[in-house]
Design an enzyme around this catalytic site. Structure first.
Site, PDB file in Angstrom:
ATOM      1  N   GLN A  25      31.475  -1.583 -15.246  1.00 48.00           N
ATOM      2  CA  GLN A  25      32.754  -0.877 -15.249  1.00 48.00           C
ATOM      3  C   GLN A  25      33.698  -1.392 -16.169  1.00 48.00           C
ATOM      4  O   GLN A  25      34.510  -0.762 -17.124  1.00 48.00           O
ATOM      5  CB  GLN A  25      33.360  -1.135 -13.935  1.00 48.00           C
ATOM      6  CG  GLN A  25      34.681  -0.270 -13.690  1.00 48.00           C
ATOM      7  CD  GLN A  25      34.475   1.207 -13.262  1.00 48.00           C
ATOM      8  OE1 GLN A  25      33.217   1.491 -13.336  1.00 48.00           O
ATOM      9  NE2 GLN A  25      35.377   2.044 -13.554  1.00 48.00           N
ATOM     10  N   LEU A  26      33.558  -2.602 -16.585  1.00 51.11           N
ATOM     11  CA  LEU A  26      34.407  -3.337 -17.598  1.00 51.11           C
ATOM     12  C   LEU A  26      33.952  -2.886 -18.912  1.00 51.11           C
ATOM     13  O   LEU A  26      35.089  -2.808 -19.975  1.00 51.11           O
ATOM     14  CB  LEU A  26      34.295  -4.948 -17.371  1.00 51.11           C
ATOM     15  CG  LEU A  26      35.247  -5.595 -16.399  1.00 51.11           C
ATOM     16  CD1 LEU A  26      34.826  -6.925 -16.196  1.00 51.11           C
ATOM     17  CD2 LEU A  26      36.601  -5.351 -16.371  1.00 51.11           C
TER      18      LEU A  26
ATOM     19  N   GLU B 106       0.770  -1.187  -0.125  1.00 48.23           N
ATOM     20  CA  GLU B 106       0.044   0.108  -0.057  1.00 48.23           C
ATOM     21  C   GLU B 106       0.713   1.391  -0.171  1.00 48.23           C
ATOM     22  O   GLU B 106       1.998   1.176   0.262  1.00 48.23           O
ATOM     23  CB  GLU B 106      -0.862   0.104   1.206  1.00 48.23           C
ATOM     24  CG  GLU B 106      -1.764  -1.110   1.337  1.00 48.23           C
ATOM     25  CD  GLU B 106      -2.873  -1.219   2.258  1.00 48.23           C
ATOM     26  OE1 GLU B 106      -3.898  -2.068   2.247  1.00 48.23           O
ATOM     27  OE2 GLU B 106      -2.531  -0.371   3.388  1.00 48.23           O
TER      28      GLU B 106
ATOM     29  N   SER C  46       6.713  -3.536   3.662  1.00 50.82           N
ATOM     30  CA  SER C  46       7.328  -4.518   4.279  1.00 50.82           C
ATOM     31  C   SER C  46       6.350  -4.846   5.750  1.00 50.82           C
ATOM     32  O   SER C  46       6.168  -6.015   5.973  1.00 50.82           O
ATOM     33  CB  SER C  46       8.677  -4.344   4.896  1.00 50.82           C
ATOM     34  OG  SER C  46       9.461  -4.140   3.734  1.00 50.82           O
TER      35      SER C  46
ATOM     36  N   GLU D  42       8.487 -17.237  -3.201  1.00 51.46           N
ATOM     37  CA  GLU D  42       8.818 -16.164  -3.927  1.00 51.46           C
ATOM     38  C   GLU D  42      10.326 -15.440  -3.789  1.00 51.46           C
ATOM     39  O   GLU D  42      10.944 -14.986  -4.565  1.00 51.46           O
ATOM     40  CB  GLU D  42       7.992 -14.642  -3.475  1.00 51.46           C
ATOM     41  CG  GLU D  42       8.153 -13.415  -4.142  1.00 51.46           C
ATOM     42  CD  GLU D  42       7.351 -12.350  -3.593  1.00 51.46           C
ATOM     43  OE1 GLU D  42       7.279 -11.131  -4.155  1.00 51.46           O
ATOM     44  OE2 GLU D  42       6.391 -12.550  -2.694  1.00 51.46           O
TER      45      GLU D  42
ATOM     46  N   THR E  54      12.535  -6.559   2.034  1.00 51.14           N
ATOM     47  CA  THR E  54      13.937  -5.911   1.740  1.00 51.14           C
ATOM     48  C   THR E  54      15.077  -6.720   2.431  1.00 51.14           C
ATOM     49  O   THR E  54      14.808  -7.349   3.352  1.00 51.14           O
ATOM     50  CB  THR E  54      13.826  -4.570   2.570  1.00 51.14           C
ATOM     51  OG1 THR E  54      13.586  -4.880   3.773  1.00 51.14           O
ATOM     52  CG2 THR E  54      12.855  -3.693   1.746  1.00 51.14           C
TER      53      THR E  54
ATOM     54  N   ILE F  86       1.976  -2.636  -7.915  1.00 53.64           N
ATOM     55  CA  ILE F  86       1.509  -3.872  -8.170  1.00 53.64           C
ATOM     56  C   ILE F  86       1.825  -4.458  -9.593  1.00 53.64           C
ATOM     57  O   ILE F  86       1.449  -3.791 -10.611  1.00 53.64           O
ATOM     58  CB  ILE F  86      -0.015  -3.915  -7.915  1.00 53.64           C
ATOM     59  CG1 ILE F  86      -0.498  -3.369  -6.812  1.00 53.64           C
ATOM     60  CG2 ILE F  86      -0.648  -5.585  -8.330  1.00 53.64           C
ATOM     61  CD1 ILE F  86       0.043  -4.172  -5.500  1.00 53.64           C
TER      62      ILE F  86
ATOM     63  N   GLY G 229      33.112   0.028 -19.612  1.00 56.23           N
ATOM     64  CA  GLY G 229      33.408   1.415 -19.718  1.00 56.23           C
ATOM     65  C   GLY G 229      32.372   2.309 -20.119  1.00 56.23           C
ATOM     66  O   GLY G 229      31.413   2.029 -19.773  1.00 56.23           O
ATOM     67  N   GLY G 230      32.524   3.251 -21.023  1.00 52.07           N
ATOM     68  CA  GLY G 230      31.318   4.115 -21.668  1.00 52.07           C
ATOM     69  C   GLY G 230      30.495   3.279 -22.192  1.00 52.07           C
ATOM     70  O   GLY G 230      29.242   3.808 -22.132  1.00 52.07           O
TER      71      GLY G 230
END
Length: 379
Positions: free
Chosen positions: A336-337, A128, A133, A242, A365, A158, A339-340
């Site tokens: 990261q590997l 809601e 949680s 789940e 969580t 949902i 890169g751009g």
């Protein structure tokens, strides 16, 4: 190399892989950008037998009890590279089990088979606007009025919220706390029910996520799932499967990012050689592979405990937290590997990185999982 899977599992795995390769991968980039996948994909998945796993044969399912059949299919569905697609296509796995187990016989027989065939869509509505949680504090109220319940309140976040046909909705029928919660099966065409806007998210773009509203919504009393004020137990029983599924999603998201990083670093040239030729790159990839293997194998162990009829609440919570942590680390390193290029929408690692974050939130969580583990080890 796992010993958990047999020949039947592998046959079903190949069927799921063919489904993804044929019906999903050619279109998934477009569906992600559009923010949804075609409704007819449910029917195709139903025809392929992918929706009925874990449900009784009497209701049109493939059969209950074989956890590793579900694991094998879940892993292959994740090869779509879209957690949103898997979440949307699989919303029945959290919305339908309470109906199949505890709804009245005539309701079960009316509702469950069409969903498993992919003709109808099922969703679960618990969260809601005021809380997620803390399930025991939900506010949506259902008041008995003759042979109906009158429901008022709202839900949010949902999955399959806009286009579901059936919603398993947590409502308050009694007093405060978990003892006053019930489950009602509410159809989208019932008077007083409406959906709000389609929510825009950081990740899981291809999943339909929405708000739901109930304004004097009239629900026939025979749509009560199980006993009145006993809904909290049903909700909790859903969580184990789940959370196992979310653990699978986590290590598979990491696996896909790792595989993409392997391919890219072998092809990408820098300073006269492929970047896979640098020790720092190799060691990153080794760490990624190690973490993924451990997450996968521990999740398999949890599935084996469930298969044996155990209730591994602590272990599944640990598996979820560990797998999610691995997922976040591996997807970050993959970007990261790259890169751009890792920051570009055209690369799969960019999507996987975004999709990873929700896994530490959905299904409980990371912080709630730690509290749950603490209780189990009596801290």
């Amino acid at each position: 190399m796992s010993e958990y899977f047999n020949e039947t599992h592998e046959q079903v795995r190949q069927s799921a892989r063919k489904f993804i390769n044929t019906h999903v991968l050619p279109h998934i980039d477009d569906w992600e950008e559009t923010g949804e996948f075609p409704r007819e994909l449910y029917k195709k998945a139903g025809d392929a037998g992918l929706l009925g796993i874990g449900f009784p044969e009497a209701l049109g399912g493939v059969g209950e009890g074989d956890i590793f059949l579900k694991v094998a299919v879940s892993e292959e569905l994740m090869r779509s590279t879209s957690g949103g697609l898997v979440a949307g296509l699989g919303s029945l796995d959290i919305g339908l089990p309470p109906v199949a187990k505890w709804a009245k016989k005539e309701i079960r027989e009316q509702v469950v088979p069409p969903v498993l065939r992919g003709e109808k869509i099922a969703a679960l509505a618990v969260t809601e606007p005021g809380g997620g949680s803390d399930v025991a504090s939900l506010k949506t109220r259902a008041v008995k009025d003759g042979d109906h319940y009158i429901v008022n309140g709202s839900k949010t976040f949902i999955t399959s919220g806009i286009r579901a046909d059936h919603y398993t909705v947590a409502v308050r029928t009694g007093g405060e706390g978990h003892g006053g919660i019930s489950l009602l099966l509410i159809d989208r065409d019932m008077p007083g029910f409406s959906t709000g806007r389609k929510l825009r998210k950081m990740g899981w773009w291809a999943s339909d996520t929405a708000e739901l509203f109930f304004e004097d919504c009239r629900v026939p009393a025979d749509r009560l799932i199980g006993a009145e004020n006993a809904g909290f137990i049903a909700i909790m029983s859903n969580f184990l499967a789940e959370r196992l599924s979310l653990s699978i999603m986590a290590y598979m998201t990491a696996q896909l990012a790792y595989e993409a990083a392997i391919d890219y670093t072998k092809q990408r040239q820098a300073f006269g050689r492929s970047i896979a030729g640098f020790q720092v790159t190799r060691h990153k990839l080794v760490d990624m592979a190690t973490q993924i293997d451990i997450a996968r194998e521990y999740t398999y162990r949890c599935a084996a405990l469930m298969q044996a009829g155990k209730n591994p609440i602590k272990q599944v919570a640990m598996a979820k937290n560990f797998s999610v942590d691995v997922c976040e680390k591996v997807t970050r390193e993959a970007v990261q590997l790259f890169g751009g290029m890792g920051y570009m929408r055209e690369t799969v690692v960019e999507r996987l990185y975004r999709d990873a974050k929700i896994l530490s939130i959905g299904g409980g969580t990371t912080e709630i999982m730690k509290e749950l583990i603490a209780k189990q080890i009596k801290l």
